[in-house]
Write a protein that holds these residues in place. Structure first.
Motif, short mmCIF file in Angstrom:
data_model
loop_
_atom_site.label_atom_id
_atom_site.label_comp_id
_atom_site.label_asym_id
_atom_site.label_seq_id
_atom_site.Cartn_x
_atom_site.Cartn_y
_atom_site.Cartn_z
N ALA A 149 0.83 -1.20 0.00
CA ALA A 149 0.00 0.00 0.00
C ALA A 149 0.87 1.25 0.00
N GLY A 150 1.97 1.22 0.74
CA GLY A 150 2.89 2.35 0.76
C GLY A 150 3.56 2.55 -0.59
N ILE A 151 3.92 1.46 -1.23
CA ILE A 151 4.53 1.55 -2.57
C ILE A 151 3.51 2.10 -3.57
N TYR A 152 2.28 1.62 -3.49
CA TYR A 152 1.23 2.12 -4.39
C TYR A 152 0.97 3.60 -4.15
N ALA A 153 0.92 4.02 -2.90
CA ALA A 153 0.68 5.44 -2.60
C ALA A 153 1.80 6.30 -3.19
N LYS A 154 3.02 5.81 -3.11
CA LYS A 154 4.16 6.58 -3.63
C LYS A 154 4.14 6.65 -5.15
N THR A 155 3.82 5.52 -5.81
CA THR A 155 3.86 5.51 -7.27
C THR A 155 2.61 6.15 -7.88
N ALA A 156 1.45 5.89 -7.35
CA ALA A 156 0.22 6.39 -7.95
C ALA A 156 -0.09 7.83 -7.57
N TYR A 157 0.22 8.20 -6.33
CA TYR A 157 -0.14 9.53 -5.84
C TYR A 157 1.06 10.42 -5.55
N GLY A 158 2.25 9.85 -5.54
CA GLY A 158 3.45 10.62 -5.21
C GLY A 158 3.44 11.10 -3.78
N ALA A 159 2.80 10.34 -2.90
CA ALA A 159 2.67 10.74 -1.49
C ALA A 159 2.99 9.55 -0.59
N ASN A 160 3.21 9.85 0.68
CA ASN A 160 3.39 8.79 1.67
C ASN A 160 2.05 8.12 1.94
N LEU A 161 2.11 6.91 2.46
CA LEU A 161 0.89 6.18 2.77
C LEU A 161 0.01 6.96 3.74
N ALA A 162 0.61 7.61 4.71
CA ALA A 162 -0.16 8.37 5.71
C ALA A 162 -0.94 9.53 5.09
N ASP A 163 -0.56 9.95 3.90
CA ASP A 163 -1.22 11.08 3.25
C ASP A 163 -2.35 10.66 2.30
N VAL A 164 -2.49 9.36 2.08
CA VAL A 164 -3.58 8.85 1.21
C VAL A 164 -4.59 8.18 2.14
N ASP A 165 -5.62 8.92 2.48
CA ASP A 165 -6.53 8.51 3.55
C ASP A 165 -7.16 7.15 3.33
N TRP A 166 -7.67 6.86 2.15
CA TRP A 166 -8.38 5.60 1.97
C TRP A 166 -7.44 4.40 2.06
N LEU A 167 -6.20 4.54 1.61
CA LEU A 167 -5.22 3.45 1.75
C LEU A 167 -4.76 3.31 3.20
N HIS A 168 -4.48 4.44 3.81
CA HIS A 168 -4.00 4.43 5.18
C HIS A 168 -5.07 3.88 6.13
N GLY A 169 -6.30 4.31 5.92
CA GLY A 169 -7.39 3.83 6.77
C GLY A 169 -7.62 2.34 6.63
N GLY A 170 -7.53 1.85 5.41
CA GLY A 170 -7.68 0.41 5.20
C GLY A 170 -6.59 -0.40 5.86
N ALA A 171 -5.36 0.08 5.74
CA ALA A 171 -4.24 -0.63 6.37
C ALA A 171 -4.36 -0.57 7.89
#
Length: 141
Positions: free
Chosen positions: A89-111
């Motif tokens: 999820a962290g890798i996806y957040a970095k590649t898809a959104y250019g952000a840390n996992l903590a900054d992508v709410d729906w991914l971070h909340g799921g994890a």
């Protein structure tokens, strides 16, 4: 890991009365962990990856002790699922959104929901273990 080793050692057939761990051994550990990044320039990702090995040791000793309530043990193993989900999820957040996992709410909340689930399992497991222990006759405790 030290606590799990202690539980395993106390149930080992080779020892009759285990000696408690000395505080002289345990007290410097938090200080060393705080100083480690300043002494050795280690990235937090490296420390995160390296922390998996002591945790696997903790699980190994805890499983071998056969004293941990089953539901709590499942909760401790569920933490590995949390880690296994968090890394991609962290890798996806970095590649898809250019952000840390903590900054992508729906991914971070799921994890984080997996972390919450594992914590609930650990608490419920130890709660059940305490209830079971209280129901035993005093001669078996």
């Amino acid at each position: 890991m030290a606590a799990a080793w202690w539980i395993w050692r106390s149930t080992s057939a080779t020892t009759t009365e285990p000696k408690p761990l000395s505080l002289n051994v345990l007290l410097p550990l938090p200080v060393l962990l705080l100083l480690l990044p300043s002494v050795f320039p280690i990235a937090k990702e490296t420390l995160f990856a390296a922390s998996l090995f002591p945790y696997l040791g903790f699980l190994w000793f805890l499983t071998r002790s056969k004293q941990t309530p089953r539901l709590a043990l499942i909760g401790f193993y569920a933490l590995l699922v949390f880690v296994a989900v968090t890394i991609p999820a962290g890798i996806y957040a970095k590649t898809a959104y250019g952000a840390n996992l903590a900054d992508v709410d729906w991914l971070h909340g799921g994890a984080e929901s997996l972390l919450t689930l594992s914590n609930i399992l650990v608490v419920l497991g130890f709660r059940q273990g305490l209830i079971d222990r209280r129901s035993l006759p005093a001669s078996q405790i």
